[in-house]
Write a protein that holds these residues in place. Sequence first.
Motif, mmCIF file in Angstrom:
data_model
loop_
_atom_site.group_PDB
_atom_site.id
_atom_site.type_symbol
_atom_site.label_atom_id
_atom_site.label_comp_id
_atom_site.label_asym_id
_atom_site.label_seq_id
_atom_site.Cartn_x
_atom_site.Cartn_y
_atom_site.Cartn_z
ATOM 1 N N GLU A 8 0.836 -1.214 0.000
ATOM 2 C CA GLU A 8 0.000 0.000 0.000
ATOM 3 C C GLU A 8 0.863 1.253 0.000
ATOM 4 O O GLU A 8 0.348 2.362 -0.016
ATOM 5 N N GLY A 9 2.175 1.079 0.045
ATOM 6 C CA GLY A 9 3.087 2.217 0.142
ATOM 7 C C GLY A 9 4.108 2.224 -0.988
ATOM 8 O O GLY A 9 3.760 2.301 -2.165
ATOM 9 N N MET A 10 5.369 2.099 -0.597
ATOM 10 C CA MET A 10 6.472 2.217 -1.558
ATOM 11 C C MET A 10 6.355 1.211 -2.706
ATOM 12 O O MET A 10 6.613 1.555 -3.862
ATOM 13 N N VAL A 11 5.968 -0.027 -2.392
ATOM 14 C CA VAL A 11 5.844 -1.050 -3.446
ATOM 15 C C VAL A 11 4.767 -0.644 -4.460
ATOM 16 O O VAL A 11 4.953 -0.807 -5.672
ATOM 17 N N ALA A 12 3.659 -0.073 -3.974
ATOM 18 C CA ALA A 12 2.607 0.399 -4.882
ATOM 19 C C ALA A 12 3.161 1.458 -5.828
ATOM 20 O O ALA A 12 2.844 1.467 -7.028
ATOM 21 N N GLY A 13 3.981 2.352 -5.304
ATOM 22 C CA GLY A 13 4.570 3.403 -6.126
ATOM 23 C C GLY A 13 5.483 2.847 -7.201
ATOM 24 O O GLY A 13 5.468 3.302 -8.353
ATOM 25 N N GLN A 14 6.261 1.847 -6.840
ATOM 26 C CA GLN A 14 7.175 1.236 -7.812
ATOM 27 C C GLN A 14 6.383 0.501 -8.897
ATOM 28 O O GLN A 14 6.736 0.563 -10.075
ATOM 29 N N VAL A 15 5.306 -0.162 -8.500
ATOM 30 C CA VAL A 15 4.435 -0.847 -9.474
ATOM 31 C C VAL A 15 3.850 0.178 -10.452
ATOM 32 O O VAL A 15 3.907 0.002 -11.673
ATOM 33 N N ALA A 16 3.295 1.273 -9.920
ATOM 34 C CA ALA A 16 2.700 2.305 -10.771
ATOM 35 C C ALA A 16 3.753 2.925 -11.683
ATOM 36 O O ALA A 16 3.474 3.232 -12.848
ATOM 37 N N ASP A 17 4.960 3.084 -11.169
ATOM 38 C CA ASP A 17 6.056 3.649 -11.966
ATOM 39 C C ASP A 17 6.367 2.728 -13.145
ATOM 40 O O ASP A 17 6.460 3.176 -14.292
ATOM 41 N N ILE A 18 6.485 1.454 -12.879
ATOM 42 C CA ILE A 18 6.777 0.480 -13.940
ATOM 43 C C ILE A 18 5.635 0.445 -14.960
ATOM 44 O O ILE A 18 5.865 0.445 -16.169
ATOM 45 N N GLU A 19 4.415 0.438 -14.456
ATOM 46 C CA GLU A 19 3.267 0.357 -15.371
ATOM 47 C C GLU A 19 3.086 1.633 -16.185
ATOM 48 O O GLU A 19 2.471 1.603 -17.251
ATOM 49 N N GLY A 20 3.638 2.753 -15.680
ATOM 50 C CA GLY A 20 3.502 4.021 -16.385
ATOM 51 C C GLY A 20 4.572 4.241 -17.435
ATOM 52 O O GLY A 20 4.485 5.184 -18.228
ATOM 53 N N GLU A 21 5.582 3.376 -17.451
ATOM 54 C CA GLU A 21 6.706 3.549 -18.378
ATOM 55 C C GLU A 21 6.237 3.624 -19.826
ATOM 56 O O GLU A 21 5.470 2.789 -20.285
ATOM 57 N N GLY A 22 6.734 4.663 -20.540
ATOM 58 C CA GLY A 22 6.396 4.797 -21.957
ATOM 59 C C GLY A 22 4.992 5.305 -22.200
ATOM 60 O O GLY A 22 4.553 5.398 -23.340
ATOM 61 N N LYS A 23 4.262 5.625 -21.098
ATOM 62 C CA LYS A 23 2.897 6.137 -21.275
ATOM 63 C C LYS A 23 2.857 7.630 -20.955
ATOM 64 O O LYS A 23 3.679 8.135 -20.210
ATOM 65 N N GLN A 24 1.891 8.332 -21.525
ATOM 66 C CA GLN A 24 1.699 9.736 -21.174
ATOM 67 C C GLN A 24 0.842 9.802 -19.914
ATOM 68 O O GLN A 24 -0.349 9.556 -19.948
ATOM 69 N N LEU A 25 1.464 10.136 -18.794
ATOM 70 C CA LEU A 25 0.738 10.172 -17.527
ATOM 71 C C LEU A 25 0.111 11.534 -17.293
ATOM 72 O O LEU A 25 0.618 12.553 -17.763
ATOM 73 N N SER A 26 -0.985 11.533 -16.553
ATOM 74 C CA SER A 26 -1.560 12.794 -16.084
ATOM 75 C C SER A 26 -0.798 13.231 -14.832
ATOM 76 O O SER A 26 -0.067 12.446 -14.222
ATOM 77 N N LEU A 27 -1.005 14.487 -14.427
ATOM 78 C CA LEU A 27 -0.366 14.978 -13.197
ATOM 79 C C LEU A 27 -0.813 14.132 -12.008
ATOM 80 O O LEU A 27 -0.022 13.827 -11.107
ATOM 81 N N GLU A 28 -2.076 13.722 -12.028
ATOM 82 C CA GLU A 28 -2.625 12.918 -10.940
ATOM 83 C C GLU A 28 -1.893 11.568 -10.848
ATOM 84 O O GLU A 28 -1.560 11.098 -9.761
ATOM 85 N N GLN A 29 -1.681 10.949 -12.016
ATOM 86 C CA GLN A 29 -0.977 9.654 -12.024
ATOM 87 C C GLN A 29 0.471 9.810 -11.574
ATOM 88 O O GLN A 29 1.007 8.977 -10.846
#
Lengths: 297, 297
Positions: A154-175
């Motif tokens: 629910e913390g740091m690991v979630a952030g790393q997962v979201a970071d990996i999943e966001g790679e190469g994508k156009q993220l919103s400021l919220e993401q």
Amino acid sequence: MNRAEVEQFLQQQKQRLEESLPHYIARLNAPGTIKRAMSYSLEAGGKRIRPLLLFATLHSFGKEPDIGLPVACAIEMIHTYSLIHDDLPSMDNDDLRRGKPTNHKVFGEAMAILAGDGLLTYAFQVIAEMSDARIVPATKIRLIEELAKAAGPEGMVAGQVADIEGEGKQLSLEQLEYIHRHKTGKMLQYSVLAGALLADAKDEQLHHLHTFASHLGLAFQIRDDILDIEGSEEKIGKRVGSDIENKKVTYPSLLTIAGAKEKLSFHIAEAKRYLQKAEINDSVLSYICDLVATRDH
Amino acid sequence: MNRAEVEQFLQQQKQRLEESLPHYIARLNAPGTIKRAMSYSLEAGGKRIRPLLLFATLHSFGKEPDIGLPVACAIEMIHTYSLIHDDLPSMDNDDLRRGKPTNHKVFGEAMAILAGDGLLTYAFQVIAEMSDARIVPATKIRLIEELAKAAGPEGMVAGQVADIEGEGKQLSLEQLEYIHRHKTGKMLQYSVLAGALLADAKDEQLHHLHTFASHLGLAFQIRDDILDIEGSEEKIGKRVGSDIENKKVTYPSLLTIAGAKEKLSFHIAEAKRYLQKAEINDSVLSYICDLVATRDH
């Protein structure tokens, strides 16, 4: 405290932490390789911002910083494990960290994964084993629970997962903010929370310090993004411009450099506003805000 | 309890555990991918020998097994994390586990590493968050401390390091035992210890149960080595004969099959001897000894 005293305080605490970390590894009854691999990254230096936040928070409540030393070491172990795993070939595939070869470049991938696993697990042992009579069992359990929440899925690991999943994508400021609030924010918040818990802070103070740390965490990350454009490779210890090269979404890429700097100022101001609300001696924490806003590495 | 009652007891506890595990993942406020990756391996089945040892130990003291459910789930999370990381390409590079593709084969290496990290961290959270009024804070802290020791650089991680470093080398029986005492033994011992701590066992009982679990752990591993030669692929869910193919040092390779079987009998007999010394209702634990000695998967 004046500026010089604050700087001296932080320097002393950093030194104390860096003197303690090797003892925690040395006392382990474990194979030499894993101890060397754990030490290599744990003792590689760095800003030690998380432990310093804990010590500064204790100071703000008029508490002796030494009461927080084991938790500060545990926090640095968790932070170091996350760097070792993040640098792995299947993650960010980084060869350099703080100007030195990354853990897996020196010890191999298998040992780097295990060194990370070992540091993560040992962090909980270090807190559970604290024998300081000033810390009641309920506080110890809360420190462990909150550390697991801050570091875990629910913390740091979630952030790393979201970071990996966001790679190469156009993220919103919220993401983008979701990533940072979790990947770096949660452990920065925990560092302040741990200091406040050890100082027996009131619920209202915990609440204000939580918001303070949330703004500080985002400011820290925005400054990181700016440094990747404007910083000096020599001072940071890693290549500059890699975000643009890797087409990474950052605050400057979403908001322009000027917009990112404005946002940085906003979060620093908010952090200081909530710091005031906590009604503590804020000299050291306020100095850290300025440090985060203007740091060059 | 007679044999049928013991079997029913174990079946019920296994079911209870497997009903609980999904709830622990479902309640996490985390990205869907990491929850799916954690669940995939956590809910892949298996013997659940560690949780069953905990429930059996509670039963042997006349305690309700439900008091141990969160710790049992935490133990299974730690065990599962270790399997996910052990299977990684840079470690054992296994494609199959329990007849299903390994975690990294389904979710990719990065997510598998993070699923392992997440399970490891969450295990400590689950224990710290236990709200059972029957468990005093000091016991909770001891449960966390001993879990970190059993899983960390002095325990399971040390065993995995020694295993990796021993690859391709001719090990002595002493070196082989170091690996097993740490890699599988420490977490098996912890499972018994956790049950005994939750049952407020006396120091002498803890001591005897510690030795009991140590012999049981070695017996478990010897049986594993024998199964790799004599077992059925269908029942084990993975390839048989891989130890010989990989020139792995095992009990049969050091002692011959007959010698390994003799050693297995010795450790089972010793386990039962120490079980008797603990002066508890040993029907379920004794049954587990027989199960370990004769299991075909």
